[in-house]
Design a protein around this motif. Sequence first.
Motif, PDB file in Angstrom:
ATOM      1  N   LEU A  77     -11.475  14.580 -11.094  1.00 11.31           N
ATOM      2  CA  LEU A  77     -12.080  13.265 -10.870  1.00 11.31           C
ATOM      3  C   LEU A  77     -12.845  13.185  -9.552  1.00 11.31           C
ATOM      4  CD1 LEU A  77      -9.101  10.975 -12.028  1.00 11.31           C
ATOM      5  CD2 LEU A  77     -11.144  11.612 -13.335  1.00 11.31           C
ATOM      6  N   GLY A  78     -12.784  14.246  -8.743  1.00 12.09           N
ATOM      7  CA  GLY A  78     -13.448  14.232  -7.451  1.00 12.09           C
ATOM      8  C   GLY A  78     -12.758  13.368  -6.416  1.00 12.09           C
ATOM      9  N   VAL A  79     -11.443  13.266  -6.511  1.00 16.59           N
ATOM     10  CA  VAL A  79     -10.653  12.435  -5.589  1.00 16.59           C
ATOM     11  C   VAL A  79      -9.821  13.332  -4.679  1.00 16.59           C
ATOM     12  CG1 VAL A  79      -8.831  10.693  -5.404  1.00 16.59           C
ATOM     13  CG2 VAL A  79     -10.545  10.520  -7.228  1.00 16.59           C
ATOM     14  N   GLU A  80      -9.892  13.120  -3.380  1.00 15.88           N
ATOM     15  CA  GLU A  80      -9.117  13.887  -2.415  1.00 15.88           C
ATOM     16  C   GLU A  80      -7.714  13.288  -2.261  1.00 15.88           C
ATOM     17  OE1 GLU A  80     -10.158  16.572  -0.877  1.00 15.88           O
ATOM     18  OE2 GLU A  80     -12.259  16.505  -1.546  1.00 15.88           O
ATOM     19  N   ALA A  81      -6.771  14.125  -1.824  1.00 16.44           N
ATOM     20  CA  ALA A  81      -5.403  13.643  -1.599  1.00 16.44           C
ATOM     21  C   ALA A  81      -5.378  12.460  -0.642  1.00 16.44           C
ATOM     22  CB  ALA A  81      -4.539  14.779  -1.051  1.00 16.44           C
ATOM     23  N   ALA A  82      -6.242  12.498   0.370  1.00 19.11           N
ATOM     24  CA  ALA A  82      -6.269  11.426   1.362  1.00 19.11           C
ATOM     25  C   ALA A  82      -6.621  10.078   0.755  1.00 19.11           C
ATOM     26  CB  ALA A  82      -7.262  11.768   2.464  1.00 19.11           C
ATOM     27  N   ASP A  83      -7.249  10.084  -0.426  1.00 20.04           N
ATOM     28  CA  ASP A  83      -7.686   8.846  -1.067  1.00 20.04           C
ATOM     29  C   ASP A  83      -6.716   8.362  -2.138  1.00 20.04           C
ATOM     30  OD1 ASP A  83     -10.087   8.718   0.407  1.00 20.04           O
ATOM     31  OD2 ASP A  83     -10.987  10.207  -0.918  1.00 20.04           O
ATOM     32  N   VAL A  84      -5.519   8.972  -2.198  1.00 21.41           N
ATOM     33  CA  VAL A  84      -4.516   8.615  -3.194  1.00 21.41           C
ATOM     34  C   VAL A  84      -3.390   7.826  -2.545  1.00 21.41           C
ATOM     35  CG1 VAL A  84      -2.813   9.508  -4.848  1.00 21.41           C
ATOM     36  CG2 VAL A  84      -5.054  10.631  -4.608  1.00 21.41           C
ATOM     37  N   ILE A  85      -2.975   6.736  -3.191  1.00 20.53           N
ATOM     38  CA  ILE A  85      -1.785   5.994  -2.796  1.00 20.53           C
ATOM     39  C   ILE A  85      -0.753   6.201  -3.889  1.00 20.53           C
ATOM     40  CG2 ILE A  85      -2.692   3.830  -3.781  1.00 20.53           C
ATOM     41  CD1 ILE A  85      -1.115   2.312  -1.638  1.00 20.53           C
ATOM     42  N   ALA A  86       0.471   6.607  -3.503  1.00 24.18           N
ATOM     43  CA  ALA A  86       1.475   7.011  -4.485  1.00 24.18           C
ATOM     44  C   ALA A  86       2.786   6.269  -4.253  1.00 24.18           C
ATOM     45  CB  ALA A  86       1.716   8.514  -4.412  1.00 24.18           C
ATOM     46  N   PHE A  87       3.528   6.072  -5.362  1.00 21.52           N
ATOM     47  CA  PHE A  87       4.790   5.331  -5.341  1.00 21.52           C
ATOM     48  C   PHE A  87       5.850   6.110  -6.103  1.00 21.52           C
ATOM     49  CE2 PHE A  87       1.328   2.346  -5.055  1.00 21.52           C
ATOM     50  CZ  PHE A  87       1.741   1.375  -4.160  1.00 21.52           C
ATOM     51  N   GLY A  88       7.089   6.134  -5.585  1.00 22.44           N
ATOM     52  CA  GLY A  88       8.170   6.807  -6.281  1.00 22.44           C
ATOM     53  C   GLY A  88       9.525   6.402  -5.745  1.00 22.44           C
ATOM     54  N   ASP A  89      10.575   6.927  -6.409  1.00 26.57           N
ATOM     55  CA  ASP A  89      11.928   6.519  -6.022  1.00 26.57           C
ATOM     56  C   ASP A  89      12.967   7.626  -6.071  1.00 26.57           C
ATOM     57  OD1 ASP A  89      11.905   6.462  -8.982  1.00 26.57           O
ATOM     58  OD2 ASP A  89      13.904   5.582  -8.738  1.00 26.57           O
ATOM     59  N   MET A  90      12.657   8.780  -6.691  1.00 22.62           N
ATOM     60  CA  MET A  90      13.675   9.809  -6.871  1.00 22.62           C
ATOM     61  C   MET A  90      13.165  11.181  -6.400  1.00 22.62           C
ATOM     62  SD  MET A  90      16.541   8.552  -7.942  1.00 22.62           S
ATOM     63  CE  MET A  90      17.477   9.835  -8.795  1.00 22.62           C
ATOM     64  N   PRO A  91      14.092  12.165  -6.271  1.00 20.20           N
ATOM     65  CA  PRO A  91      13.682  13.473  -5.744  1.00 20.20           C
ATOM     66  C   PRO A  91      12.520  14.133  -6.475  1.00 20.20           C
ATOM     67  CG  PRO A  91      16.065  13.297  -5.664  1.00 20.20           C
ATOM     68  CD  PRO A  91      15.572  12.062  -6.375  1.00 20.20           C
ATOM     69  N   ASN A  92      12.359  13.878  -7.776  1.00 18.55           N
ATOM     70  CA  ASN A  92      11.216  14.496  -8.462  1.00 18.55           C
ATOM     71  C   ASN A  92       9.877  13.922  -8.006  1.00 18.55           C
ATOM     72  OD1 ASN A  92      11.773  12.036  -9.810  1.00 18.55           O
ATOM     73  ND2 ASN A  92      10.871  12.771 -11.711  1.00 18.55           N
ATOM     74  N   ASP A  93       9.911  12.812  -7.243  1.00 24.54           N
ATOM     75  CA  ASP A  93       8.688  12.230  -6.695  1.00 24.54           C
ATOM     76  C   ASP A  93       8.323  12.791  -5.320  1.00 24.54           C
ATOM     77  OD1 ASP A  93       8.236  10.341  -8.821  1.00 24.54           O
ATOM     78  OD2 ASP A  93       9.897   9.168  -8.034  1.00 24.54           O
ATOM     79  N   LEU A  94       9.223  13.517  -4.699  1.00 23.06           N
ATOM     80  CA  LEU A  94       8.990  13.968  -3.326  1.00 23.06           C
ATOM     81  C   LEU A  94       7.704  14.775  -3.154  1.00 23.06           C
ATOM     82  CD1 LEU A  94      12.666  14.907  -2.352  1.00 23.06           C
ATOM     83  CD2 LEU A  94      11.309  13.037  -1.374  1.00 23.06           C
ATOM     84  N   PRO A  95       7.418  15.780  -4.001  1.00 25.24           N
ATOM     85  CA  PRO A  95       6.165  16.527  -3.798  1.00 25.24           C
ATOM     86  C   PRO A  95       4.930  15.639  -3.890  1.00 25.24           C
ATOM     87  CG  PRO A  95       7.636  17.736  -5.249  1.00 25.24           C
ATOM     88  CD  PRO A  95       8.234  16.370  -5.088  1.00 25.24           C
ATOM     89  N   MET A  96       4.920  14.697  -4.833  1.00 26.07           N
ATOM     90  CA  MET A  96       3.773  13.798  -4.982  1.00 26.07           C
ATOM     91  C   MET A  96       3.602  12.906  -3.758  1.00 26.07           C
ATOM     92  SD  MET A  96       3.054  10.944  -7.972  1.00 26.07           S
ATOM     93  CE  MET A  96       4.498   9.929  -7.593  1.00 26.07           C
ATOM     94  N   LEU A  97       4.695  12.365  -3.267  1.00 22.53           N
ATOM     95  CA  LEU A  97       4.617  11.473  -2.106  1.00 22.53           C
ATOM     96  C   LEU A  97       4.200  12.245  -0.852  1.00 22.53           C
ATOM     97  CD1 LEU A  97       7.815   9.315  -2.718  1.00 22.53           C
ATOM     98  CD2 LEU A  97       5.446   8.749  -3.279  1.00 22.53           C
TER      99      LEU A  97
END
Length: 264
Positions: A202-222
Amino acid sequence: MSLPRLVATDLDGTLVRSDGTVSDYTRGVLEELERRGVPVVFVTGRPLRWADDVFPYVGGHGLAVVSNGGLVWDVARSAVHLMRPIEPQVGLEVCRLVREAVPGSRFAVETLAGIGLEPDFLERHVVPEGSRRGAVEEIFDEPALKLLARHEDLAPQEFWDAAEAVVQGRVTITWSSTTALLEMSAAGVTKASTLALLCADLGVEAADVIAFGDMPNDLPMLDWAGTSYAMADAHHTVTELADHVAPGHDDDGVARVLAGVFDL
């Protein structure tokens, strides 16, 4: 500061309320972001068979990351966009190692066709009628989006540590349950690594992403996203890692943060 160009959110314990629903308020916020050209990508540990309950909220772009990154599903076309599976030879070796190290381990396999379970694997959710039952050598006969291991007597962290010690990178192990249920993906496959591939398309950089999570499987994404939020009732490891804390999932925390960020 520039506004985020993409929203990545976990589902259970994050966007979805305890009763399994998405509120009208949250749905309205997601729809407004879609109108503004900001895609909201669901990034979930749910398998495809269980994720389609929330696909009506994914918006016109129609992409969702499921099975902890094992699959990117094109919701609009009801088709595979990207698969990153575990090959049977690797998965069966992992099962052997974990079972030898932790007797009493039971396994299940998620594929595009559905779930296959060992006879003693006690699933906490409804198993679709006609799901395969058999020894793991019988049910793991095609590439799998996710390999599940359950133990009825160990705590989640204890089971994870024991499995990690013997698996040694053959697969990626994480968990998102309050029970001792390990979720395994192909080596290097996480919510973050698959989301990064999607964002590159999509041409989107990591710096332009806002992410939400609650459990250990979300840690890499956050950790990967430019801006990260843990939910108020998140696992302590998530709260410690995230940049910010959002209200809880039963209080429309994701939507309330987004409404503030985008001045909705």
